[in-house]
Design a protein around this motif. Structure first.
Motif, PDB file in Angstrom:
ATOM      1  N   MET A   1       0.759  -1.075   0.007  1.00  0.00           N
ATOM      2  CA  MET A   1       0.042   0.072  -0.108  1.00  0.00           C
ATOM      3  C   MET A   1       0.796   1.281   0.130  1.00  0.00           C
ATOM      4  SD  MET A   1      -2.960  -1.090  -0.323  1.00  0.00           S
ATOM      5  CE  MET A   1      -3.760   0.266  -0.370  1.00  0.00           C
ATOM      6  N   TRP A   2       2.028   1.135   0.334  1.00  0.00           N
ATOM      7  CA  TRP A   2       3.041   2.153   0.372  1.00  0.00           C
ATOM      8  C   TRP A   2       3.613   2.480  -0.981  1.00  0.00           C
ATOM      9  CZ3 TRP A   2       1.137   0.860   5.039  1.00  0.00           C
ATOM     10  CH2 TRP A   2       1.110   1.968   6.002  1.00  0.00           C
ATOM     11  N   THR A   3       3.430   1.786  -2.015  1.00  0.00           N
ATOM     12  CA  THR A   3       3.785   2.042  -3.256  1.00  0.00           C
ATOM     13  C   THR A   3       2.718   2.948  -4.164  1.00  0.00           C
ATOM     14  OG1 THR A   3       2.918   0.046  -4.235  1.00  0.00           O
ATOM     15  CG2 THR A   3       5.004  -0.301  -3.407  1.00  0.00           C
ATOM     16  N   PHE A   4       1.738   3.294  -3.428  1.00  0.00           N
ATOM     17  CA  PHE A   4       0.972   4.200  -4.392  1.00  0.00           C
ATOM     18  C   PHE A   4       1.281   5.502  -4.407  1.00  0.00           C
ATOM     19  CE2 PHE A   4      -1.954   0.545  -3.797  1.00  0.00           C
ATOM     20  CZ  PHE A   4      -2.437   0.623  -5.214  1.00  0.00           C
ATOM     21  N   GLY A   5       2.255   6.048  -3.704  1.00  0.00           N
ATOM     22  CA  GLY A   5       2.723   7.601  -3.793  1.00  0.00           C
ATOM     23  C   GLY A   5       3.650   7.341  -5.114  1.00  0.00           C
ATOM     24  N   ALA A   6       4.501   6.257  -5.261  1.00  0.00           N
ATOM     25  CA  ALA A   6       5.385   6.195  -6.566  1.00  0.00           C
ATOM     26  C   ALA A   6       4.395   6.010  -7.797  1.00  0.00           C
ATOM     27  CB  ALA A   6       6.100   4.974  -6.371  1.00  0.00           C
TER      28      ALA A   6
ATOM     29  N   LEU B   1      -7.721  19.939  -6.146  1.00  0.00           N
ATOM     30  CA  LEU B   1      -6.884  20.273  -7.584  1.00  0.00           C
ATOM     31  C   LEU B   1      -7.144  19.103  -8.548  1.00  0.00           C
ATOM     32  CD1 LEU B   1      -3.834  21.833  -6.197  1.00  0.00           C
ATOM     33  CD2 LEU B   1      -5.424  23.343  -7.231  1.00  0.00           C
ATOM     34  N   MET B   2      -7.110  18.115  -8.168  1.00  0.00           N
ATOM     35  CA  MET B   2      -7.436  16.994  -9.279  1.00  0.00           C
ATOM     36  C   MET B   2      -8.675  16.914  -9.661  1.00  0.00           C
ATOM     37  SD  MET B   2      -5.201  13.586  -7.719  1.00  0.00           S
ATOM     38  CE  MET B   2      -6.078  12.239  -8.392  1.00  0.00           C
ATOM     39  N   VAL B   3      -9.708  17.061  -8.836  1.00  0.00           N
ATOM     40  CA  VAL B   3     -11.073  16.749  -9.125  1.00  0.00           C
ATOM     41  C   VAL B   3     -11.334  18.192 -10.121  1.00  0.00           C
ATOM     42  CG1 VAL B   3     -13.281  17.409  -8.325  1.00  0.00           C
ATOM     43  CG2 VAL B   3     -11.840  15.665  -6.979  1.00  0.00           C
TER      44      VAL B   3
ATOM     45  N   LEU C   1      -6.913   6.131 -13.851  1.00  0.00           N
ATOM     46  CA  LEU C   1      -6.260   5.141 -13.201  1.00  0.00           C
ATOM     47  C   LEU C   1      -5.561   6.023 -11.904  1.00  0.00           C
ATOM     48  CD1 LEU C   1      -4.653   2.601 -15.354  1.00  0.00           C
ATOM     49  CD2 LEU C   1      -6.311   2.503 -13.933  1.00  0.00           C
ATOM     50  N   PHE C   2      -5.394   7.594 -12.468  1.00  0.00           N
ATOM     51  CA  PHE C   2      -4.863   8.470 -11.474  1.00  0.00           C
ATOM     52  C   PHE C   2      -5.783   8.725 -10.167  1.00  0.00           C
ATOM     53  CE2 PHE C   2      -2.853  12.869 -11.487  1.00  0.00           C
ATOM     54  CZ  PHE C   2      -2.335  12.640 -10.398  1.00  0.00           C
ATOM     55  N   PHE C   3      -7.017   8.748 -10.446  1.00  0.00           N
ATOM     56  CA  PHE C   3      -8.261   8.814  -9.435  1.00  0.00           C
ATOM     57  C   PHE C   3      -8.054   7.383  -8.519  1.00  0.00           C
ATOM     58  CE2 PHE C   3      -9.399  12.635 -11.084  1.00  0.00           C
ATOM     59  CZ  PHE C   3      -9.753  13.351 -10.137  1.00  0.00           C
TER      60      PHE C   3
ATOM     61  N   MET D   1       2.524  21.081  -5.619  1.00  0.00           N
ATOM     62  CA  MET D   1       1.928  20.862  -4.176  1.00  0.00           C
ATOM     63  C   MET D   1       2.652  19.417  -3.831  1.00  0.00           C
ATOM     64  SD  MET D   1       0.097  23.035  -3.127  1.00  0.00           S
ATOM     65  CE  MET D   1      -0.559  22.519  -1.690  1.00  0.00           C
ATOM     66  N   VAL D   2       2.860  18.602  -4.922  1.00  0.00           N
ATOM     67  CA  VAL D   2       3.194  17.112  -4.714  1.00  0.00           C
ATOM     68  C   VAL D   2       4.662  17.316  -4.205  1.00  0.00           C
ATOM     69  CG1 VAL D   2       4.012  15.073  -5.709  1.00  0.00           C
ATOM     70  CG2 VAL D   2       1.617  16.111  -6.334  1.00  0.00           C
ATOM     71  N   GLY D   3       5.459  18.341  -4.563  1.00  0.00           N
ATOM     72  CA  GLY D   3       6.786  18.779  -4.334  1.00  0.00           C
ATOM     73  C   GLY D   3       6.935  18.992  -2.680  1.00  0.00           C
TER      74      GLY D   3
HETATM   75  C1  HEM Z   1      -0.906  13.542  -7.224  1.00  0.00           C
HETATM   76  C2  HEM Z   1      -1.312  13.073  -6.188  1.00  0.00           C
HETATM   77  C3  HEM Z   1      -0.418  12.485  -5.160  1.00  0.00           C
HETATM   78  C4  HEM Z   1       1.016  12.046  -5.172  1.00  0.00           C
HETATM   79  C5  HEM Z   1       1.821  11.963  -6.207  1.00  0.00           C
HETATM   80  C6  HEM Z   1       1.417  11.552  -3.810  1.00  0.00           C
HETATM   81  C7  HEM Z   1       2.748  11.202  -3.511  1.00  0.00           C
HETATM   82  C8  HEM Z   1       3.039  10.654  -2.265  1.00  0.00           C
HETATM   83  C9  HEM Z   1       4.275   9.966  -2.139  1.00  0.00           C
HETATM   84  C10 HEM Z   1       5.598   9.695  -2.962  1.00  0.00           C
HETATM   85  C11 HEM Z   1       4.435   9.524  -0.807  1.00  0.00           C
HETATM   86  C12 HEM Z   1       5.266   8.759   0.004  1.00  0.00           C
HETATM   87  C13 HEM Z   1       5.183   7.269  -0.506  1.00  0.00           C
HETATM   88  C14 HEM Z   1       3.978   6.608  -0.041  1.00  0.00           C
HETATM   89  O1  HEM Z   1       3.507   6.651   1.219  1.00  0.00           O
HETATM   90  O2  HEM Z   1       3.204   6.138  -0.693  1.00  0.00           O
HETATM   91  C15 HEM Z   1       3.196   9.968  -0.109  1.00  0.00           C
HETATM   92  C16 HEM Z   1       2.917   9.763   1.190  1.00  0.00           C
HETATM   93  C17 HEM Z   1       1.430  10.237   1.808  1.00  0.00           C
HETATM   94  N1  HEM Z   1       0.394  10.927   1.031  1.00  0.00           N
HETATM   95 FE1  HEM Z   1       0.342  11.263  -0.944  1.00  0.00          FE
HETATM   96  N2  HEM Z   1       0.352  11.664  -2.731  1.00  0.00           N
HETATM   97  C18 HEM Z   1      -0.585  12.542  -3.773  1.00  0.00           C
HETATM   98  C19 HEM Z   1      -2.040  12.441  -3.082  1.00  0.00           C
HETATM   99  C20 HEM Z   1      -2.368  12.481  -1.909  1.00  0.00           C
HETATM  100  C21 HEM Z   1      -3.623  12.602  -1.316  1.00  0.00           C
HETATM  101  C22 HEM Z   1      -5.040  13.092  -2.251  1.00  0.00           C
HETATM  102  C23 HEM Z   1      -3.651  12.339   0.149  1.00  0.00           C
HETATM  103  C24 HEM Z   1      -4.648  12.717   1.033  1.00  0.00           C
HETATM  104  C25 HEM Z   1      -5.681  13.045   1.073  1.00  0.00           C
HETATM  105  C26 HEM Z   1      -2.300  12.020   0.344  1.00  0.00           C
HETATM  106  C27 HEM Z   1      -1.780  11.390   1.989  1.00  0.00           C
HETATM  107  C28 HEM Z   1      -0.727  11.137   1.889  1.00  0.00           C
HETATM  108  C29 HEM Z   1      -0.146  10.715   3.217  1.00  0.00           C
HETATM  109  C30 HEM Z   1      -0.783  10.964   4.620  1.00  0.00           C
HETATM  110  C31 HEM Z   1       1.170  10.251   2.884  1.00  0.00           C
HETATM  111  C32 HEM Z   1       2.114   9.612   4.286  1.00  0.00           C
HETATM  112  C33 HEM Z   1       1.789   8.178   4.054  1.00  0.00           C
HETATM  113  C34 HEM Z   1       2.610   7.404   5.204  1.00  0.00           C
HETATM  114  O3  HEM Z   1       3.869   7.736   5.341  1.00  0.00           O
HETATM  115  O4  HEM Z   1       1.824   6.436   5.783  1.00  0.00           O
HETATM  116  N3  HEM Z   1      -1.443  11.999  -0.676  1.00  0.00           N
HETATM  117  N4  HEM Z   1       2.129  10.503  -1.247  1.00  0.00           N
END
Ligand code: HEM
Length: 414
Positions: A43-48, A138-140, A103-105, A208-210
């Protein structure tokens, strides 16, 4: 967390560069030596995956913009004739972009639900979560603006329904609507401004992602057990190779899903009505948004009063920003919170139920169910979370991440 870099360039040119602009050091401390909890699951790969989708959307979007004509008379043909038939691989770029939005959503919903399940919104990650909520808003907005651009009949109907919502605001509503439309009705000026903003917003999202990723590096990542890192040596592993390889694998699997959508069922998620050109005199029989906005559409329609419906719609997203203070239970992970875990899955079912209702023709029964589910949606945040904060009997939480990992492998612990 990433702290000052210990990176020392090997070459003289590298040292010259690094002493003037330490970009490599920053990359090294953020994506090579950065300590990640050793118990992270997939579940922690969804950020990537989300980062990959954002880049894919920006690249395909910029290429589409080279051929798209933002005019009420030419937009439809520029997409359906020029891009889909004449431009080399235009069909591929277009299908990548439209299916990419879905797929982004989808990835974003997994990412948000992961945060909700494991309590990643709790201290010290409140700001990280709130930045996420802003990204989602912003995505919406970007998705809505983009959906109008093909100027099909569903684009036109969607733009009409959503922009007309502002007319519910007393006194200033109608002038605001005229200002949004660039005239007294939706038309060419509306399309050009929507195109301009649709091009702009993804870059705001990227900025914002930065900030979001910066915040991740300051607080460090949460993990499935929800206990903070105490001893970096025992509790963490370096980002490279562990997280890099896992992220790359997950992105590759996601890519297969992406390719399958594009090559096998490219129109499955699109609306047939949008292959008819926009005509102000002909409204589609059944106006529905894309699947990822259906739950919010259901909430909007559940409330009989237009203004209250708009307020409920906005509140359903804004409430997310407040959950770090609505849920005060010190235990983060739902793994150790049986009651919260149960309500979490009920909440997921409510969201799916709302999505289904959003796709149906409204009638009395549907409206009643929609109201019950809307109450359930808000009830989860405004009642269940605060109540469970103080009443839930949680399970014993492991002392450290290393203990949680070793408990699963008694042989290794011995
Ligand atoms: C373009 C959209 C987004 C990108 C590219 C993004 C990217 C990332 C990345 C790379 C991480 C670190 C790796 C991971 O935990 O998967 C992360 C963590 C996190 N993101 Fe996002 N994110 C996005 C949208 C969101 C949204 C919409 C939310 C919540 C409303 C969110 C909440 C979080 C939280 C709470 C963490 C920390 C998670 C943890 O350490 O357990 N993100 N995000």
């Amino acid at each position: 967390m990433s702290g000052p870099s210990t990176y020392v360039p090997k070459s003289a040119i590298g040292r010259w560069f690094e002493s003037r602009l330490p970009v490599m050091g920053l990359m090294h401390s953020s994506f090579v030596s950065f300590p990640v909890p050793r118990n992270l699951n997939y579940m922690w790969t969804f950020g990537a995956i989300l980062s990959f989708m954002l880049i894919a959307q920006i690249i395909t979007g910029v290429v589409l913009a080279m051929h798209y004509i933002p005019s009420a008379t030419e937009a439809f043909t520029s997409i359906n004739d020029n891009i889909m038939r004449d431009v080399n691989y235009g069909w591929l770029i277009r299908y990548m972009h439209t299916n990419g939005a879905s797929l982004f959503f989808l990835a974003c919903y997994f990412h948000m639900l992961r945060g909700l399940y494991y309590g990643s919104y709790k201290a010290p990650r409140e700001l990280l979560w709130i930045i996420g909520v802003v990204i989602y808003l912003l995505m919406v907005g970007t998705a809505f603006l983009g959906y109008v651009l093909p100027w099909g009949s569903m684009s036109f109907a969607g733009a009409t329904v959503i922009t007309s919502l502002v007319t519910a605001i007393p006194v200033v509503g109608v002038p605001i609507a005229h200002w949004l439309w660039g005239g007294f009705a939706i038309g060419g000026p509306t399309l050009t401004r929507f195109f301009s903003l649709h091009y702009l917003l993804p870059f705001v999202i990227a900025a914002m992602v930065g900030l979001h990723v910066w915040a991740v590096h300051v607080t460090g990542q949460n993990n499935p057990d929800g206990v903070e890192v105490q001893n970096a040596e025992r509790d963490t592993v370096p980002f490279t190779p562990y997280a890099t390889i896992k992220d790359l694998f997950a992105v590759a699997v996601w890519f297969i899903l992406y390719a399958w959508l594009i090559f096998f069922i490219p129109n499955y998620l699109l609306d047939a009505d949008n292959y008819n050109i926009a005509n102000p005199l002909v409204t589609p029989a059944h106006v529905v948004p894309e699947w990822y906005l259906l739950p919010f559409y259901a909430i909007l329609r559940a409330i009989p009063n237009k203004l209250m419906g708009v307020i409920a719609l906005l509140a359903s997203i804004v409430v997310l920003a407040f959950i770090p203070w609505l849920d005060r239970n010190p235990v983060k992970s739902a793994k150790y919170r049986p009651a919260y875990r149960l309500f979490f899955w009920v909440f997921v079912a409510i969201c799916i139920g709302l999505g289904w209702i959003g796709s149906q023709e409204p009638n009395d029964t549907m409206s009643l169910v929609a109201r019950i589910l809307t109450a359930g949606y808000f009830g989860f945040f405004l009642v269940i979370m605060p109540v469970l904060s103080f009443t839930e009997k949680t399970k014993p939480v492991p002392v450290s991440i290393a203990d949680a990992v070793l408990a699963k492998k008694p042989a290794a612990a011995a």
